[in-house]
Write a protein that holds these residues in place. Sequence first.
Motif, mmCIF file in Angstrom:
data_model
loop_
_atom_site.group_PDB
_atom_site.id
_atom_site.type_symbol
_atom_site.label_atom_id
_atom_site.label_comp_id
_atom_site.label_asym_id
_atom_site.label_seq_id
_atom_site.Cartn_x
_atom_site.Cartn_y
_atom_site.Cartn_z
ATOM 1 N N SER A 1 0.802 -1.224 0.000
ATOM 2 C CA SER A 1 0.000 0.000 0.000
ATOM 3 C C SER A 1 0.835 1.274 0.000
ATOM 4 O O SER A 1 0.275 2.369 0.039
ATOM 5 C CB SER A 1 -0.923 0.023 1.220
ATOM 6 O OG SER A 1 -0.168 0.013 2.423
ATOM 7 N N SER A 2 2.165 1.145 -0.049
ATOM 8 C CA SER A 2 2.996 2.357 0.022
ATOM 9 C C SER A 2 4.174 2.354 -0.946
ATOM 10 O O SER A 2 4.605 3.416 -1.411
ATOM 11 C CB SER A 2 3.527 2.561 1.449
ATOM 12 O OG SER A 2 4.353 1.471 1.845
ATOM 13 N N LEU A 3 4.729 1.187 -1.275
ATOM 14 C CA LEU A 3 5.976 1.113 -2.041
ATOM 15 C C LEU A 3 5.764 1.540 -3.495
ATOM 16 O O LEU A 3 4.847 1.075 -4.163
ATOM 17 C CB LEU A 3 6.502 -0.316 -1.999
ATOM 18 C CG LEU A 3 8.002 -0.515 -2.267
ATOM 19 C CD1 LEU A 3 8.826 0.127 -1.170
ATOM 20 C CD2 LEU A 3 8.318 -2.010 -2.369
ATOM 21 N N HIS A 4 6.651 2.446 -3.983
ATOM 22 C CA HIS A 4 6.584 2.847 -5.396
ATOM 23 C C HIS A 4 7.898 2.578 -6.144
ATOM 24 O O HIS A 4 7.950 2.693 -7.365
ATOM 25 C CB HIS A 4 6.180 4.310 -5.551
ATOM 26 C CG HIS A 4 7.144 5.304 -4.971
ATOM 27 N ND1 HIS A 4 8.416 5.515 -5.467
ATOM 28 C CD2 HIS A 4 7.005 6.163 -3.932
ATOM 29 C CE1 HIS A 4 9.023 6.447 -4.763
ATOM 30 N NE2 HIS A 4 8.195 6.860 -3.822
ATOM 31 N N THR A 5 8.976 2.217 -5.418
ATOM 32 C CA THR A 5 10.254 1.895 -6.064
ATOM 33 C C THR A 5 10.840 0.657 -5.390
ATOM 34 O O THR A 5 10.955 0.613 -4.160
ATOM 35 C CB THR A 5 11.246 3.064 -5.955
ATOM 36 O OG1 THR A 5 10.699 4.208 -6.608
ATOM 37 C CG2 THR A 5 12.577 2.713 -6.612
ATOM 38 N N LEU A 6 11.230 -0.334 -6.207
ATOM 39 C CA LEU A 6 11.768 -1.576 -5.676
ATOM 40 C C LEU A 6 12.963 -2.013 -6.519
ATOM 41 O O LEU A 6 12.915 -1.975 -7.754
ATOM 42 C CB LEU A 6 10.698 -2.675 -5.699
ATOM 43 C CG LEU A 6 11.112 -4.072 -5.235
ATOM 44 C CD1 LEU A 6 11.539 -4.046 -3.771
ATOM 45 C CD2 LEU A 6 9.967 -5.062 -5.442
ATOM 46 N N ALA A 7 14.054 -2.406 -5.857
ATOM 47 C CA ALA A 7 15.264 -2.838 -6.563
ATOM 48 C C ALA A 7 15.849 -4.063 -5.870
ATOM 49 O O ALA A 7 16.019 -4.073 -4.649
ATOM 50 C CB ALA A 7 16.292 -1.712 -6.603
ATOM 51 N N PHE A 8 16.158 -5.087 -6.675
ATOM 52 C CA PHE A 8 16.824 -6.296 -6.193
ATOM 53 C C PHE A 8 18.104 -6.497 -6.994
ATOM 54 O O PHE A 8 18.174 -6.165 -8.180
ATOM 55 C CB PHE A 8 15.942 -7.537 -6.360
ATOM 56 C CG PHE A 8 14.792 -7.619 -5.411
ATOM 57 C CD1 PHE A 8 14.990 -7.693 -4.051
ATOM 58 C CD2 PHE A 8 13.485 -7.638 -5.889
ATOM 59 C CE1 PHE A 8 13.926 -7.766 -3.167
ATOM 60 C CE2 PHE A 8 12.412 -7.719 -5.027
ATOM 61 C CZ PHE A 8 12.625 -7.784 -3.661
ATOM 62 N N ALA A 9 19.110 -7.092 -6.352
ATOM 63 C CA ALA A 9 20.365 -7.422 -7.039
ATOM 64 C C ALA A 9 20.982 -8.649 -6.390
ATOM 65 O O ALA A 9 20.907 -8.835 -5.165
ATOM 66 C CB ALA A 9 21.343 -6.248 -6.978
ATOM 67 N N LEU A 10 21.588 -9.510 -7.219
ATOM 68 C CA LEU A 10 22.355 -10.665 -6.740
ATOM 69 C C LEU A 10 21.609 -11.490 -5.693
ATOM 70 O O LEU A 10 22.166 -11.875 -4.658
ATOM 71 C CB LEU A 10 23.695 -10.191 -6.161
ATOM 72 C CG LEU A 10 24.650 -9.492 -7.125
ATOM 73 C CD1 LEU A 10 25.908 -9.037 -6.387
ATOM 74 C CD2 LEU A 10 25.027 -10.400 -8.286
ATOM 75 N N CYS A 11 20.336 -11.766 -5.960
ATOM 76 C CA CYS A 11 19.570 -12.595 -5.042
ATOM 77 C C CYS A 11 18.633 -13.492 -5.840
ATOM 78 O O CYS A 11 18.522 -13.372 -7.063
ATOM 79 C CB CYS A 11 18.788 -11.741 -4.045
ATOM 80 S SG CYS A 11 17.497 -10.726 -4.810
ATOM 81 N N GLN A 12 17.974 -14.409 -5.150
ATOM 82 C CA GLN A 12 17.036 -15.326 -5.788
ATOM 83 C C GLN A 12 15.604 -14.844 -5.589
ATOM 84 O O GLN A 12 15.236 -14.407 -4.497
ATOM 85 C CB GLN A 12 17.167 -16.728 -5.195
ATOM 86 C CG GLN A 12 18.535 -17.348 -5.330
ATOM 87 C CD GLN A 12 18.574 -18.770 -4.812
ATOM 88 O OE1 GLN A 12 17.936 -19.674 -5.349
ATOM 89 N NE2 GLN A 12 19.315 -18.979 -3.725
#
Length: 320
Positions: free
Chosen positions: A230-241
């Motif tokens: 209900s709040s997140l507008h930017t998400l970034a993942f790196a080097l994970c499963q």
Amino acid sequence: MEVEMECAARSTKRSKVAPPATPPSGGVLVVGGDGSGDRAPSRSEEEEEGCRADRISDLPDAVLGEIISRLPIREGIRTRILAHRWHPLWPIAPLNLDCREISVGGLFNDGEIVHIETTSRVSVFTDERVRKCYFGTQRSRKSFADVASLPECIMSAHQCSVSRLSIPVCYLQCRPSIVDAWLQSWKLNNLQVLEFYYMFPEFVMQEVTPLHVWTSSRPSAPESVFRFSSSLHTLAFALCQIPDNYVGTLKLSLVKRLSLVEVDISDVSLQSMIHSSCPALESLLLVCSRGVGRITIESRNLVGDSLITVVSVPKLETLG
């Protein structure tokens, strides 16, 4: 008689330059060389002028807190020493914690072991790839070893909500309980930006025996991300499963910017994450070093061209 007139004339000249006994109306009278006098401002007037000059301190706490939250983390903390008015504001201002603004020495505890897993080609003559795991131990130059890392100190000292949390993805492996506690904290109830970014600390140097291409010890994306729908507008993942079952239950209807850098995710889950998990997506960054030839993604909401094609990048040197 002439002597009396001369004395009278001298007396008249002296009376022109003599200041009055008291100023006409308060304050201090300053006399110029020509005998003219101007009243200097009184102490109360000086204080009033100083208050008028520092109008920014008269703003409400909420406005000042918003100003502080837009500063780099170091400068935001330093506002506490500007004046007595500013001292209590930083702990109650929205926190934007971007660990990329903190030196490597402040990110890890003394003696902490850090693991990082990457993917690379076996040689320049083949497309075969292997996973390589590196590790290293942080050695602090400080005389005391039991000091917490700077992000931990900041999160503990801050008393208000966190708007942005950008941390090294290796935290998921070397301090998973701390990351989970942060993500479960009430301070992150209205989190807007969550980034697990790629970094390779200089003390991580020793290489472990290369692993098979499909054998991975990379950490999984935390399930706590689900609660920020209900709040997140930017998400970034790196080097994970990012497992298939993770994507199947992930619903982030407000996310507009998504970044996936060398993550382990199936093509089916990638399509599902873009079209179903993040229906409002407007900006997408994909960096992959897998053995796939081409990934094609269609989305109506992406800003710019509706068709985005990302070609695999076998060797990643810079991120920008």
